[in-house]
Design a protein around this motif. Structure first.
Motif, mmCIF file in Angstrom:
data_model
loop_
_atom_site.group_PDB
_atom_site.id
_atom_site.type_symbol
_atom_site.label_atom_id
_atom_site.label_comp_id
_atom_site.label_asym_id
_atom_site.label_seq_id
_atom_site.Cartn_x
_atom_site.Cartn_y
_atom_site.Cartn_z
ATOM 1 N N ASP A 65 11.815 -21.592 38.213
ATOM 2 C CA ASP A 65 12.331 -21.701 39.588
ATOM 3 C C ASP A 65 12.931 -23.076 39.876
ATOM 4 N N ALA A 66 13.567 -23.678 38.865
ATOM 5 C CA ALA A 66 14.245 -24.960 39.067
ATOM 6 C C ALA A 66 15.668 -24.709 39.549
ATOM 7 N N ASP A 67 16.197 -25.613 40.385
ATOM 8 C CA ASP A 67 17.554 -25.476 40.903
ATOM 9 C C ASP A 67 18.584 -25.688 39.794
ATOM 10 N N LEU A 68 19.808 -25.220 40.052
ATOM 11 C CA LEU A 68 20.893 -25.397 39.085
ATOM 12 C C LEU A 68 21.180 -26.872 38.849
ATOM 13 N N TRP A 69 21.075 -27.695 39.908
ATOM 14 C CA TRP A 69 21.317 -29.128 39.764
ATOM 15 C C TRP A 69 20.341 -29.731 38.749
ATOM 16 N N LEU A 167 28.279 -32.082 38.028
ATOM 17 C CA LEU A 167 27.807 -31.336 39.197
ATOM 18 C C LEU A 167 27.414 -32.267 40.337
ATOM 19 N N HIS A 168 26.914 -33.458 40.012
ATOM 20 C CA HIS A 168 26.625 -34.441 41.060
ATOM 21 C C HIS A 168 27.906 -34.836 41.786
ATOM 22 N N CYS A 217 33.899 -23.757 41.407
ATOM 23 C CA CYS A 217 33.478 -25.085 40.939
ATOM 24 C C CYS A 217 32.191 -24.984 40.124
ATOM 25 N N ILE A 218 31.220 -24.236 40.623
ATOM 26 C CA ILE A 218 29.947 -24.090 39.922
ATOM 27 C C ILE A 218 30.134 -23.318 38.619
ATOM 28 N N PHE A 219 30.953 -22.256 38.656
ATOM 29 C CA PHE A 219 31.183 -21.470 37.444
ATOM 30 C C PHE A 219 31.837 -22.321 36.358
ATOM 31 N N ASN A 220 32.902 -23.039 36.718
ATOM 32 C CA ASN A 220 33.601 -23.853 35.723
ATOM 33 C C ASN A 220 32.725 -24.982 35.205
ATOM 34 N N ALA A 240 36.669 -33.831 38.700
ATOM 35 C CA ALA A 240 37.970 -33.746 39.362
ATOM 36 C C ALA A 240 38.813 -32.628 38.747
ATOM 37 N N ALA A 241 38.761 -32.486 37.418
ATOM 38 C CA ALA A 241 39.507 -31.423 36.745
ATOM 39 C C ALA A 241 38.974 -30.047 37.149
ATOM 40 N N ILE A 242 37.664 -29.927 37.303
ATOM 41 C CA ILE A 242 37.060 -28.659 37.719
ATOM 42 C C ILE A 242 37.489 -28.305 39.140
ATOM 43 N N LEU A 243 37.537 -29.299 40.014
ATOM 44 C CA LEU A 243 37.991 -29.064 41.387
ATOM 45 C C LEU A 243 39.448 -28.610 41.385
ATOM 46 N N LEU A 244 40.284 -29.243 40.564
ATOM 47 C CA LEU A 244 41.684 -28.841 40.450
ATOM 48 C C LEU A 244 41.795 -27.404 39.962
#
Length: 269
Positions: A65-69, A167-168, A217-220, A240-244
């Protein structure tokens, strides 16, 4: 400690200060890795099996039950541990008999350390005893071993346990809501154009598009985590590349704009 992980507070903190602390941690670790020439000391076993370890670590995080982060941060710590050269002193060697056992121990310590860094409660030792055998095909890691796992990671990583991940950065970028809508305010930024609907982004469509932006964003980010070569890319650049890529996927134009350059400190080229 040059950065903390109270990242849920990034919305209310000074954005420049948050970004400065993230980059300070990234730059410090990058400089050390460059001096260590990791490509010369990284284990061939790790290069071959890293993806399988990543899958097992994420499965262990989910069952605890740990978060993805936490899972992403833990994988970053595991990468760092495997970059360390083999210890010369036999007394300091990890007591695991096989590489499979060593991997299980390292993943356990990384998940617990990442949870503490994020201010979360570390998973109970009993949870690891229950799930490690099935995920790592080894009977090791009893509840009594967890304390040794924690000590091992602290002794070998030290301040590096606060390493930042893409992810941060993405959490920081997404908190700024990098999606722009039509507005009657002349001073407001120009609205994004939704190429899939052949119309500017309207307030009515904003929430739905913003949800898709976060999901992509999370998937990539999770997809990049599976490949070792991406671990050598600066987290801020990869984020930044993931956001793009996410903006392109949901059909926003222009895909990159001056506001995003100011937010990420990265140019499209």
């Amino acid at each position: 400690r040059v950065v903390t992980y109270a990242l849920a507070a990034t919305r209310s903190e000074n954005a420049d200060d948050v970004f400065r602390r993230l980059r300070a941690a990234e730059d410090l670790l990058s400089a050390e890795r460059a001096l260590g020439a990791p490509e010369k000391i990284q284990s061939p076993w790790w290069r071959q099996y890293r993806r399988a370890v990543n899958d097992a670590l994420h499965g262990l995080s989910e069952r605890c039950d740990a978060d993805l982060w936490v899972a992403h941060h833990a994988m970053c710590l595991v990468d760092l541990l495997w970059l360390l050269p083999h210890l010369r002193s036999a007394a300091d060697r990890w007591p695991a008999k096989t590489l499979r056992e060593r991997t299980a121990f390292i993943c356990v310590s990384a998940i617990r350390a990442a949870a503490r860094a994020h201010g979360a409660e570390p998973p109970r030792p009993e949870a690891f005893e229950e799930h490690v055998p099935g995920l790592f095909s080894t009977a090791c890691c009893q509840s009594s071993d967890v304390a040794d796992c924690d000590v091992y990671l602290e002794e070998h990583l030290g301040w590096r346990v606060l390493a930042v991940t893409p992810l941060h950065y993405l959490q920081f970028f997404v908190a700024a809501r990098p999606l722009y809508v039509e507005s009657d305010d002349a001073a407001a930024p120009k609205a994004d154009y939704n190429a899939l609907r052949d119309a500017p982004v309207t307030p009515e469509r904003y929430d739905r598009l913003f949800l898709y932006l976060q999901k992509w964003c999370i998937f990539n980010c999770s997809l990049c985590l599976q490949y070792r070569k991406f671990s050598d890319v600066a987290p801020s650049l990869l984020a930044a590349a993931i956001l793009l890529a996410a903006r392109r996927t949901i059909g926003l134009a222009p895909a990159w704009r001056p506001e995003l350059e100011a937010l990420t400190r990265r140019r499209k080229d």
